[in-house]
Design an enzyme around this catalytic site. Structure first.
Site, PDB file in Angstrom:
ATOM      1  N   LYS A  70       3.660  -9.048 -18.845  1.00  0.00           N
ATOM      2  CA  LYS A  70       2.717  -9.506 -17.815  1.00  0.00           C
ATOM      3  C   LYS A  70       1.312  -9.014 -18.135  1.00  0.00           C
ATOM      4  CE  LYS A  70       6.199  -9.863 -14.217  1.00  0.00           C
ATOM      5  NZ  LYS A  70       7.025  -9.167 -13.236  1.00  0.00           N
TER       6      LYS A  70
ATOM      7  N   GLN B  40       6.936  -4.426  -9.235  1.00  0.00           N
ATOM      8  CA  GLN B  40       8.112  -4.885  -9.977  1.00  0.00           C
ATOM      9  C   GLN B  40       9.399  -4.461  -9.256  1.00  0.00           C
ATOM     10  OE1 GLN B  40       7.966  -6.847 -12.704  1.00  0.00           O
ATOM     11  NE2 GLN B  40      10.172  -6.891 -12.967  1.00  0.00           N
TER      12      GLN B  40
ATOM     13  N   ASP C   8       3.386 -12.559  -5.786  1.00  0.00           N
ATOM     14  CA  ASP C   8       4.821 -12.841  -5.883  1.00  0.00           C
ATOM     15  C   ASP C   8       5.279 -13.785  -4.764  1.00  0.00           C
ATOM     16  OD1 ASP C   8       6.426 -11.806  -7.933  1.00  0.00           O
ATOM     17  OD2 ASP C   8       6.303  -9.764  -7.128  1.00  0.00           O
TER      18      ASP C   8
HETATM   19  N1  GUN Z   1      11.963  -8.638 -10.872  1.00  0.00           N
HETATM   20  C1  GUN Z   1      12.574  -9.733 -11.392  1.00  0.00           C
HETATM   21  N2  GUN Z   1      11.872 -10.842 -11.114  1.00  0.00           N
HETATM   22  C2  GUN Z   1      10.787 -10.443 -10.406  1.00  0.00           C
HETATM   23  C3  GUN Z   1       9.684 -11.136  -9.849  1.00  0.00           C
HETATM   24  O1  GUN Z   1       9.562 -12.360  -9.926  1.00  0.00           O
HETATM   25  N3  GUN Z   1       8.772 -10.361  -9.201  1.00  0.00           N
HETATM   26  C4  GUN Z   1       8.908  -9.028  -9.088  1.00  0.00           C
HETATM   27  N4  GUN Z   1       7.970  -8.363  -8.420  1.00  0.00           N
HETATM   28  N5  GUN Z   1       9.914  -8.343  -9.602  1.00  0.00           N
HETATM   29  C5  GUN Z   1      10.848  -9.058 -10.259  1.00  0.00           C
END
Ligand code: GUN
Length: 296
Positions: free
Chosen positions: A54, A98, A121
């Site tokens: 990311k 996350q 998100d």
């Molecule tokens: N963990 C797995 N997929 C995601 C996601 O799309 N967003 C976040 N914040 N954590 C994740």
């Protein structure tokens, strides 16, 4: 194989190029640099890989990346204090915590402490409610990526039968809301659905998001259907670790009209949509027009 392959890797590259173009315009015309803060608590190896990816892609499209790596023992109070600081920071337009969080932290409380306008998100309860009522919101990245690929491949989705297998808050439920927003007739199916095979066979659009390797075989797929496979499962095959989806690709590709592969389908779209959401958030925060084609 008779199905058309929906190339998520190539499509994600197009989305990133659009994001980069918009970021350049924001910088040149408004002196605005969109910023994304990613918070990782703990040392989960898969999460570390995602967070690194990311950060790298954020910088590649010209945005500012702020990474906060916290120890697995971080207290809830310390995490909430960091989020409050990021909420107040005008350089930060998107905040992502996350998941999964270590078990001593209350994920709902933490997610709902993020400013909904910065919740790239789309997990904050306000954004969930806005999406459910058809109002402008931040849309969860994976379902947004699936929607973009479906619209690109099919054009209008109006009137189509869509079956979403999986009822998670991250994928299944928001995916169903987005398909409903595009006037599909939507069924959310899951592990307790009676006669799941028959339900899937009615789908013009079949979205698999259950997290069970190759659970959906080709004879559950309606001939000509568009199949979106959200699953990313690691399994052992012939002594090697391989990635497979929730759909049995080889048999489904004989029947479907179009299908996403794993890897190279939905996966790359998730981060591309995170970048898109961050630009959208930066535009909204500054009263500027939103980028076209990057929102739901
Ligand atoms: N963990 C797995 N997929 C995601 C996601 O799309 N967003 C976040 N914040 N954590 C994740």
């Amino acid at each position: 194989m008779s199905a058309t392959l929906i190339d998520g890797k190539a499509f994600a590259a197009q989305v990133r190029a659009k994001v980069a173009e918009h970021v350049t315009r924001l910088k040149n015309d408004h002196g605005l640099v969109p910023g994304l803060a990613v918070v990782l608590v703990g040392e989960d190896p898969a999460s570390q890989v995602y967070v690194r990816s990311k950060g790298k892609q954020t910088v590649e499209v010209g945005m500012a990346s702020f990474e906060h790596k916290l120890s697995p023992e971080t207290s809830e109070a310390d995490l909430l204090a960091l989020i409050a600081k990021l909420n107040a920071d005008p350089k930060v337009h998107g905040i992502l915590v996350q998941l999964p969080l270590p078990s001593h932290l209350n994920s709902d409380l933490v997610i709902n402490s993020i400013d909904p306008a910065k919740d790239v998100d789309g997990f904050h309860i306000s954004n969930v409610g806005l999406l459910g009522t058809g109002q402008k919101s931040m849309v969860p990245c994976t379902p947004l990526g699936c929607l973009m690929m479906l619209r690109d491949h099919l054009g209008s989705l109006s009137g189509l039968n869509a079956v979403v297998v999986g009822r998670s808050n991250i994928v299944g439920k928001p995916m169903a809301q987005l398909l409903l927003g595009d006037s599909c007739t939507v069924t959310i199916a899951h592990s307790r659905t009676r006669d799941l095979a028959e339900t899937c066979r009615r789908a013009d659009i079949l979205v698999a998001a259950v997290g069970r390797p190759e659970m959906i075989p080709g004879d559950w797929v309606k001939p000509g259907a568009t199949v979106i496979d959200v699953g990313i499962n690691r399994i052992e095959r012939d002594g090697k670790t391989v990635l497979v989806g929730d759909v049995h690709f080889d048999s489904a590709a004989q029947v479907a009209g179009a299908i996403t592969p794993v890897p190279g389908g939905v996966g790359p779209m998730t981060i591309a949509c995170l970048l898109a959401n961050t630009v959208t958030s930066a535009c909204r925060a500054n009263g500027l027009p939103e980028p076209e084609g990057l929102t739901a």
